[in-house]
Scaffold this motif. Structure first.
Motif, PDB file in Angstrom:
ATOM      1  N   HIS A  20       0.783  -1.241   0.000  1.00 35.00           N
ATOM      2  CA  HIS A  20       0.000   0.000   0.000  1.00 35.00           C
ATOM      3  C   HIS A  20       0.816   1.292   0.000  1.00 35.00           C
ATOM      4  O   HIS A  20       0.230   2.373  -0.095  1.00 35.00           O
ATOM      5  CB  HIS A  20      -0.923   0.021   1.227  1.00 35.00           C
ATOM      6  CG  HIS A  20      -1.757  -1.213   1.379  1.00 35.00           C
ATOM      7  ND1 HIS A  20      -2.732  -1.570   0.474  1.00 35.00           N
ATOM      8  CD2 HIS A  20      -1.744  -2.195   2.331  1.00 35.00           C
ATOM      9  CE1 HIS A  20      -3.301  -2.713   0.866  1.00 35.00           C
ATOM     10  NE2 HIS A  20      -2.715  -3.104   1.983  1.00 35.00           N
ATOM     11  N   GLY A  21       2.145   1.192   0.130  1.00 37.85           N
ATOM     12  CA  GLY A  21       2.938   2.402   0.240  1.00 37.85           C
ATOM     13  C   GLY A  21       2.799   3.021   1.623  1.00 37.85           C
ATOM     14  O   GLY A  21       2.176   2.449   2.520  1.00 37.85           O
ATOM     15  N   TYR A  22       3.379   4.192   1.792  1.00 44.21           N
ATOM     16  CA  TYR A  22       3.373   4.829   3.104  1.00 44.21           C
ATOM     17  C   TYR A  22       1.993   5.366   3.482  1.00 44.21           C
ATOM     18  O   TYR A  22       1.504   5.144   4.589  1.00 44.21           O
ATOM     19  CB  TYR A  22       4.397   5.969   3.141  1.00 44.21           C
ATOM     20  CG  TYR A  22       4.397   6.707   4.456  1.00 44.21           C
ATOM     21  CD1 TYR A  22       4.915   6.107   5.599  1.00 44.21           C
ATOM     22  CD2 TYR A  22       3.874   7.997   4.564  1.00 44.21           C
ATOM     23  CE1 TYR A  22       4.906   6.766   6.826  1.00 44.21           C
ATOM     24  CE2 TYR A  22       3.876   8.667   5.780  1.00 44.21           C
ATOM     25  CZ  TYR A  22       4.397   8.040   6.905  1.00 44.21           C
ATOM     26  OH  TYR A  22       4.380   8.699   8.110  1.00 44.21           O
ATOM     27  N   HIS A  23       1.357   6.066   2.574  1.00 45.42           N
ATOM     28  CA  HIS A  23       0.065   6.670   2.898  1.00 45.42           C
ATOM     29  C   HIS A  23      -1.055   5.639   2.991  1.00 45.42           C
ATOM     30  O   HIS A  23      -2.087   5.900   3.597  1.00 45.42           O
ATOM     31  CB  HIS A  23      -0.294   7.732   1.853  1.00 45.42           C
ATOM     32  CG  HIS A  23       0.607   8.919   1.875  1.00 45.42           C
ATOM     33  ND1 HIS A  23       0.821   9.682   3.000  1.00 45.42           N
ATOM     34  CD2 HIS A  23       1.377   9.472   0.894  1.00 45.42           C
ATOM     35  CE1 HIS A  23       1.674  10.653   2.724  1.00 45.42           C
ATOM     36  NE2 HIS A  23       2.030  10.549   1.467  1.00 45.42           N
ATOM     37  N   THR A  88       8.256 -14.531  -7.564  1.00 44.97           N
ATOM     38  CA  THR A  88       7.528 -15.449  -6.681  1.00 44.97           C
ATOM     39  C   THR A  88       6.645 -14.681  -5.710  1.00 44.97           C
ATOM     40  O   THR A  88       5.479 -15.037  -5.484  1.00 44.97           O
ATOM     41  CB  THR A  88       8.521 -16.330  -5.897  1.00 44.97           C
ATOM     42  OG1 THR A  88       9.312 -17.080  -6.812  1.00 44.97           O
ATOM     43  CG2 THR A  88       7.786 -17.286  -4.970  1.00 44.97           C
ATOM     44  N   ARG A  89       7.194 -13.618  -5.131  1.00 47.13           N
ATOM     45  CA  ARG A  89       6.447 -12.806  -4.158  1.00 47.13           C
ATOM     46  C   ARG A  89       5.182 -12.229  -4.788  1.00 47.13           C
ATOM     47  O   ARG A  89       4.095 -12.276  -4.193  1.00 47.13           O
ATOM     48  CB  ARG A  89       7.351 -11.686  -3.652  1.00 47.13           C
ATOM     49  CG  ARG A  89       6.682 -10.705  -2.691  1.00 47.13           C
ATOM     50  CD  ARG A  89       7.600  -9.507  -2.464  1.00 47.13           C
ATOM     51  NE  ARG A  89       7.009  -8.540  -1.565  1.00 47.13           N
ATOM     52  CZ  ARG A  89       7.212  -8.508  -0.258  1.00 47.13           C
ATOM     53  NH1 ARG A  89       7.973  -9.427   0.310  1.00 47.13           N
ATOM     54  NH2 ARG A  89       6.638  -7.583   0.482  1.00 47.13           N
ATOM     55  N   LEU A  90       5.307 -11.675  -5.978  1.00 44.87           N
ATOM     56  CA  LEU A  90       4.149 -11.080  -6.652  1.00 44.87           C
ATOM     57  C   LEU A  90       3.094 -12.133  -6.977  1.00 44.87           C
ATOM     58  O   LEU A  90       1.903 -11.921  -6.752  1.00 44.87           O
ATOM     59  CB  LEU A  90       4.591 -10.359  -7.923  1.00 44.87           C
ATOM     60  CG  LEU A  90       5.258  -8.993  -7.712  1.00 44.87           C
ATOM     61  CD1 LEU A  90       5.906  -8.520  -8.997  1.00 44.87           C
ATOM     62  CD2 LEU A  90       4.238  -7.968  -7.233  1.00 44.87           C
ATOM     63  N   ALA A  96      -0.077  -8.166  -5.522  1.00 42.00           N
ATOM     64  CA  ALA A  96      -0.376  -7.049  -4.623  1.00 42.00           C
ATOM     65  C   ALA A  96       0.851  -6.506  -3.900  1.00 42.00           C
ATOM     66  O   ALA A  96       0.923  -5.313  -3.618  1.00 42.00           O
ATOM     67  CB  ALA A  96      -1.418  -7.479  -3.588  1.00 42.00           C
ATOM     68  N   ALA A  97       1.820  -7.380  -3.560  1.00 40.68           N
ATOM     69  CA  ALA A  97       2.952  -6.952  -2.736  1.00 40.68           C
ATOM     70  C   ALA A  97       4.190  -6.744  -3.586  1.00 40.68           C
ATOM     71  O   ALA A  97       4.793  -7.703  -4.066  1.00 40.68           O
ATOM     72  CB  ALA A  97       3.230  -7.985  -1.642  1.00 40.68           C
ATOM     73  N   GLY A  98       4.560  -5.487  -3.761  1.00 42.29           N
ATOM     74  CA  GLY A  98       5.765  -5.170  -4.515  1.00 42.29           C
ATOM     75  C   GLY A  98       6.974  -5.097  -3.605  1.00 42.29           C
ATOM     76  O   GLY A  98       7.127  -5.894  -2.682  1.00 42.29           O
ATOM     77  N   CYS A  99       7.832  -4.131  -3.838  1.00 45.05           N
ATOM     78  CA  CYS A  99       9.053  -3.969  -3.049  1.00 45.05           C
ATOM     79  C   CYS A  99       8.771  -3.096  -1.827  1.00 45.05           C
ATOM     80  O   CYS A  99       8.183  -2.019  -1.964  1.00 45.05           O
ATOM     81  CB  CYS A  99      10.147  -3.338  -3.913  1.00 45.05           C
ATOM     82  SG  CYS A  99      11.662  -2.963  -3.005  1.00 45.05           S
ATOM     83  N   PRO A 100       9.191  -3.515  -0.623  1.00 45.64           N
ATOM     84  CA  PRO A 100       8.971  -2.715   0.579  1.00 45.64           C
ATOM     85  C   PRO A 100       9.737  -1.394   0.581  1.00 45.64           C
ATOM     86  O   PRO A 100       9.512  -0.555   1.449  1.00 45.64           O
ATOM     87  CB  PRO A 100       9.482  -3.620   1.712  1.00 45.64           C
ATOM     88  CG  PRO A 100       9.468  -5.000   1.148  1.00 45.64           C
ATOM     89  CD  PRO A 100       9.763  -4.834  -0.316  1.00 45.64           C
ATOM     90  N   VAL A 101      10.638  -1.220  -0.372  1.00 44.22           N
ATOM     91  CA  VAL A 101      11.350   0.050  -0.513  1.00 44.22           C
ATOM     92  C   VAL A 101      10.780   0.843  -1.685  1.00 44.22           C
ATOM     93  O   VAL A 101      10.464   2.025  -1.563  1.00 44.22           O
ATOM     94  CB  VAL A 101      12.867  -0.169  -0.720  1.00 44.22           C
ATOM     95  CG1 VAL A 101      13.588   1.175  -0.850  1.00 44.22           C
ATOM     96  CG2 VAL A 101      13.460  -0.998   0.411  1.00 44.22           C
TER      97      VAL A 101
END
Length: 200
Positions: A20-23, A88-90, A96-101
């Protein structure tokens, strides 16, 4: 020593930031994802959402940087592992879950200074890890850093493309292209050494 609860918060935060990003992530969602009471979040992170995000992003950078540095001199295997991990993560998270950075860098990194700084630091750690591997393989420090920056940028871009297209094809395509680019760069170094007076 980081407590188990604090680590659970950081891991859960990294997962939410990647989606979802920071916001887009809130402390209620974080409390549920970590399986901890709401009050426990503020106990470990009195600075709230901003402090948690910075910690999770920084931790991700350190983790990936360590993985890169601990690779046994195999820059090709390390790069391929990174791209394969994201593919694999995607797929496992229904894209839905990209890179945490990378995700918070796009959402929140431009208007929250501490989050932006954490993203810069995490990307720098990843880049430095690749640059060290490339330097060990014979590239000059400046060339190694430029190529490492290209690999990290390509990884983040391929992650975005794969996520919005809902296919891992961009990650595999870019992974192969990066391996080719690294191979060509190393071949240029080898050719230059062979043609030098010392190498002849």
């Amino acid at each position: 020593m980081v407590s188990d609860s604090k680590r659970r918060i950081e891991v859960a935060a990294a997962g939410l930031l990647a989606r979802h990003g920071y916001h887009g992530f809130g402390l209620k969602k974080l409390s549920e994802a970590a399986g901890l009471p709401y009050g426990s979040i503020y106990h470990h992170f009195p600075g709230g959402k901003e402090e948690i995000a910075v910690s999770a992003i920084t931790g991700t950078g350190v983790l990936v940087g360590r993985m890169i540095r601990q690779a046994p001199g195999d820059v090709f295997g390390t790069a391929a592992t990174l791209f394969d991990f994201m593919a694999t993560r995607l797929a496992e998270t229904d894209w839905a879950a990209g890179c945490p950075v990378g995700t918070p860098a796009l959402d929140g990194g431009s208007d929250v200074d501490s989050v932006r700084a954490a993203c810069v630091s995490a990307f720098e750690t990843m880049t430095h890890g690749f640059a060290e591997l490339l330097t060990e393989l014979g590239l000059a420090p400046r060339e190694a850093r430029d190529l490492a920056t290209t690999v990290v940028a390509a990884y983040e871009g391929a992650t975005v493309l794969a996520r919005v297209r809902r296919t891992d094809e961009p990650l595999h395509t870019v992974s192969v292209a990066m391996a080719r680019l690294i191979r060509l760069s190393l071949a240029e170094v080898a050719a230059a050494e062979a043609n030098s007076p010392q190498g002849g």
